[in-house]
Design a protein around this motif. Structure first.
Motif, PDB file in Angstrom:
ATOM      1  N   VAL A  18       0.849  -1.195  -0.018  1.00 25.42           N
ATOM      2  CA  VAL A  18      -0.005  -0.018  -0.080  1.00 25.42           C
ATOM      3  C   VAL A  18       0.895   1.458  -0.095  1.00 25.42           C
ATOM      4  CG1 VAL A  18      -1.786   1.239   1.326  1.00 25.42           C
ATOM      5  CG2 VAL A  18      -1.833  -1.342   1.124  1.00 25.42           C
ATOM      6  N   GLU A  19       1.969   1.231   0.899  1.00 24.42           N
ATOM      7  CA  GLU A  19       2.766   2.285   0.923  1.00 24.42           C
ATOM      8  C   GLU A  19       3.440   2.673  -0.649  1.00 24.42           C
ATOM      9  OE1 GLU A  19       4.893   5.689   2.323  1.00 24.42           O
ATOM     10  OE2 GLU A  19       3.340   4.574   2.962  1.00 24.42           O
ATOM     11  N   ASP A  20       4.166   1.659  -1.247  1.00 20.61           N
ATOM     12  CA  ASP A  20       4.684   1.638  -2.667  1.00 20.61           C
ATOM     13  C   ASP A  20       3.397   2.514  -3.720  1.00 20.61           C
ATOM     14  OD1 ASP A  20       6.796   0.594  -1.706  1.00 20.61           O
ATOM     15  OD2 ASP A  20       6.411  -1.269  -2.324  1.00 20.61           O
ATOM     16  N   GLN A  21       2.253   1.920  -3.716  1.00 17.64           N
ATOM     17  CA  GLN A  21       1.302   2.321  -4.376  1.00 17.64           C
ATOM     18  C   GLN A  21       0.915   3.877  -3.943  1.00 17.64           C
ATOM     19  OE1 GLN A  21       0.362   0.873  -6.956  1.00 17.64           O
ATOM     20  NE2 GLN A  21       1.442  -1.250  -6.490  1.00 17.64           N
ATOM     21  N   SER A  22       0.630   4.157  -2.768  1.00 16.47           N
ATOM     22  CA  SER A  22       0.417   5.577  -2.313  1.00 16.47           C
ATOM     23  C   SER A  22       1.494   6.510  -2.622  1.00 16.47           C
ATOM     24  CB  SER A  22       0.072   5.614  -0.942  1.00 16.47           C
ATOM     25  OG  SER A  22       1.065   5.178  -0.236  1.00 16.47           O
ATOM     26  N   LYS A  23       2.503   6.139  -2.585  1.00 17.12           N
ATOM     27  CA  LYS A  23       3.949   6.839  -2.767  1.00 17.12           C
ATOM     28  C   LYS A  23       3.750   7.399  -4.243  1.00 17.12           C
ATOM     29  CE  LYS A  23       7.535   5.750  -0.856  1.00 17.12           C
ATOM     30  NZ  LYS A  23       8.736   4.883  -0.553  1.00 17.12           N
ATOM     31  N   SER A  24       3.393   6.381  -5.183  1.00 18.11           N
ATOM     32  CA  SER A  24       3.477   6.861  -6.689  1.00 18.11           C
ATOM     33  C   SER A  24       2.226   7.554  -7.222  1.00 18.11           C
ATOM     34  CB  SER A  24       3.503   5.617  -7.377  1.00 18.11           C
ATOM     35  OG  SER A  24       2.648   4.615  -7.182  1.00 18.11           O
ATOM     36  N   MET A  25       1.362   7.749  -6.374  1.00 17.08           N
ATOM     37  CA  MET A  25       0.165   8.502  -6.684  1.00 17.08           C
ATOM     38  C   MET A  25      -0.136   9.597  -5.904  1.00 17.08           C
ATOM     39  SD  MET A  25      -2.507   5.175  -7.248  1.00 17.08           S
ATOM     40  CE  MET A  25      -2.132   3.948  -8.261  1.00 17.08           C
ATOM     41  N   ILE A  26       0.060   9.644  -4.678  1.00 12.43           N
ATOM     42  CA  ILE A  26      -0.238  10.834  -3.849  1.00 12.43           C
ATOM     43  C   ILE A  26       1.135  11.911  -3.811  1.00 12.43           C
ATOM     44  CG2 ILE A  26      -1.055  11.644  -1.469  1.00 12.43           C
ATOM     45  CD1 ILE A  26      -3.120   9.972  -3.177  1.00 12.43           C
ATOM     46  N   HIS A  27       0.951  12.966  -4.295  1.00 19.01           N
ATOM     47  CA  HIS A  27       2.008  13.865  -4.384  1.00 19.01           C
ATOM     48  C   HIS A  27       1.760  14.862  -3.175  1.00 19.01           C
ATOM     49  CE1 HIS A  27       3.272  12.278  -8.097  1.00 19.01           C
ATOM     50  NE2 HIS A  27       1.978  12.572  -8.537  1.00 19.01           N
ATOM     51  N   TYR A  66      -8.264   8.291  -7.232  1.00 21.41           N
ATOM     52  CA  TYR A  66      -9.055   9.670  -7.179  1.00 21.41           C
ATOM     53  C   TYR A  66      -8.541  10.776  -5.979  1.00 21.41           C
ATOM     54  CZ  TYR A  66     -12.394   6.524  -9.856  1.00 21.41           C
ATOM     55  OH  TYR A  66     -12.999   5.850 -10.699  1.00 21.41           O
ATOM     56  N   LEU A  67      -8.076   9.948  -4.898  1.00 18.53           N
ATOM     57  CA  LEU A  67      -7.513  11.086  -4.106  1.00 18.53           C
ATOM     58  C   LEU A  67      -6.104  11.690  -4.686  1.00 18.53           C
ATOM     59  CD1 LEU A  67      -8.139   9.313  -0.921  1.00 18.53           C
ATOM     60  CD2 LEU A  67      -9.342  10.853  -1.790  1.00 18.53           C
ATOM     61  N   GLY A  68      -5.427  10.863  -5.290  1.00 20.34           N
ATOM     62  CA  GLY A  68      -4.208  11.417  -6.000  1.00 20.34           C
ATOM     63  C   GLY A  68      -4.583  12.642  -6.806  1.00 20.34           C
ATOM     64  N   GLN A  69      -5.772  12.575  -7.624  1.00 20.72           N
ATOM     65  CA  GLN A  69      -6.062  13.389  -8.453  1.00 20.72           C
ATOM     66  C   GLN A  69      -6.605  14.716  -8.074  1.00 20.72           C
ATOM     67  OE1 GLN A  69      -9.198  11.457 -11.044  1.00 20.72           O
ATOM     68  NE2 GLN A  69      -7.750  10.431 -12.359  1.00 20.72           N
ATOM     69  N   ALA A  70      -7.146  14.530  -6.495  1.00 26.10           N
ATOM     70  CA  ALA A  70      -7.563  15.619  -5.900  1.00 26.10           C
ATOM     71  C   ALA A  70      -6.524  16.614  -5.524  1.00 26.10           C
ATOM     72  CB  ALA A  70      -8.403  15.079  -4.730  1.00 26.10           C
ATOM     73  N   HIS A  71      -5.133  15.983  -5.429  1.00 31.50           N
ATOM     74  CA  HIS A  71      -3.735  16.654  -5.065  1.00 31.50           C
ATOM     75  C   HIS A  71      -3.373  17.346  -6.320  1.00 31.50           C
ATOM     76  CE1 HIS A  71      -3.970  14.164  -1.404  1.00 31.50           C
ATOM     77  NE2 HIS A  71      -3.294  14.855  -0.960  1.00 31.50           N
ATOM     78  N   ASP A  72      -3.635  17.207  -7.510  1.00 34.96           N
ATOM     79  CA  ASP A  72      -3.529  17.707  -8.778  1.00 34.96           C
ATOM     80  C   ASP A  72      -4.152  19.080  -9.059  1.00 34.96           C
ATOM     81  OD1 ASP A  72      -1.236  15.679  -9.036  1.00 34.96           O
ATOM     82  OD2 ASP A  72      -2.542  14.467 -10.144  1.00 34.96           O
ATOM     83  N   THR A  73      -3.312  19.882  -9.612  1.00 33.60           N
ATOM     84  CA  THR A  73      -4.140  21.074 -10.190  1.00 33.60           C
ATOM     85  C   THR A  73      -4.134  21.062 -11.524  1.00 33.60           C
ATOM     86  OG1 THR A  73      -2.183  22.611  -9.882  1.00 33.60           O
ATOM     87  CG2 THR A  73      -3.781  22.354  -8.118  1.00 33.60           C
TER      88      THR A  73
END
Length: 283
Positions: free
Chosen positions: A82-91, A275-282
């Protein structure tokens, strides 16, 4: 085959319809009825949620820097994945999102795993306890109920909106809704807003429908396989093929369903992170 009212043997259609009926507060009369509560879905969702907390809590308390046991190894593998996946998607900060993704995976996997319980066992237990009148229907797989999966998806939607506002600010989020994807000209505000609302709605509906569709189909196949066994009459005729088909098909589908159960939990967790990663992108 199960019997209705104690004497009437159910035909195949009645058998399937009976097992696909939730224990509800009252019959549903329309496609959307907020007054209907599926009590069995709520009960087993809460049970699996509490079990998730217990499992992860025990893992945290028993964690040791020495040689880990099998339980700790399994949890550490999940955490690392989970940490590896979240690291690649959540900035951004993953202090809350990574544990959330882990919880979602374990919770959905546990709810899906209830599908491994034999389809007639809950009814048998209810009959043994003498509760067949109080509990005329009972489904134990919350993710095979669209109300359950859409409910989880709505929780993800609220998190998407929360992180959009937290990361971009209320003004920035509104500006993005009105200016993306076509541009910030006032003439384009309405089309942009409409498309963004449709996008949020589509993400939510598809997230819930995907999990529901796979688990509902799996539950229905288990019921059809159970009906194969009912064809066997212990006679020296072709009805024995029903028993053979029941054993073979049931074994093959049960083994394959193990993959589906954990794959769907993984996909749900991954889409939540996306979807949460997209929320962090502008834009």
């Amino acid at each position: 085959m199960a019997a209705s009212e104690g004497t009437h043997a159910l035909d195949p259609s009645e058998y399937i319809a009976h097992h696909l009926q939730n224990l509800s507060t009252h019959p549903q009369t329309s496609i959307f009825d907020i007054h209907v509560w599926n009590l069995d879905t709520l009960f087993w969702s809460i049970v699996c949620g509490l079990l998730t907390i217990i499992i992860l809590g025990l893992a945290a308390r028993r964690a040791t820097s020495g040689v880990p046991g099998r339980f700790q190894c399994a949890i550490e593998m999940l955490v690392e994945m989970v940490e590896d996946q979240s690291k690649s998607m959540i900035h951004g900060s993953r202090r809350f999102i990574a544990p959330l993704a882990l919880t979602v995976f374990v919770w959905v996997a546990l709810m899906n795993s209830l599908d491994f319980i034999p389809v007639d066992l809950p009814g048998r237990v209810i009959g043994w306890l003498g509760l067949e009148h109080a509990l005329p229907h009972h489904r134990i797989v919350p993710t095979a109920d669209l109300n359950g999966t859409i409910g989880i998806a709505l929780g993800v939607l609220l998190l998407m909106l929360y992180y959009n506002i937290k990361i971009k600010g209320a003004g920035g989020f509104v500006h993005e809704l009105l200016s993306a994807p076509f541009g910030s000209h006032p003439v384009l505000w309405l089309p942009n807003l409409a498309l963004n609302i449709i996008e949020f709605a589509a993400k939510t509906v598809s997230l819930g429908m995907r999990l529901f569709g796979n688990m509902y189909a799996g539950e229905l196949l288990f019921l059809l396989i159970a009906l194969l066994g009912s064809m066997w009459t212990f006679g020296a005729n072709l009805s024995v093929l029903g028993f053979i088909g029941h054993v073979i098909a049931g074994t093959v589908w049960a083994v394959f369903h193990i993959l589906i159960v954990f794959l769907q939990a993984f996909i749900f967790m991954m889409l939540t992170l996306v979807y949460l990663g997209q929320a962090h992108d502008t834009h």
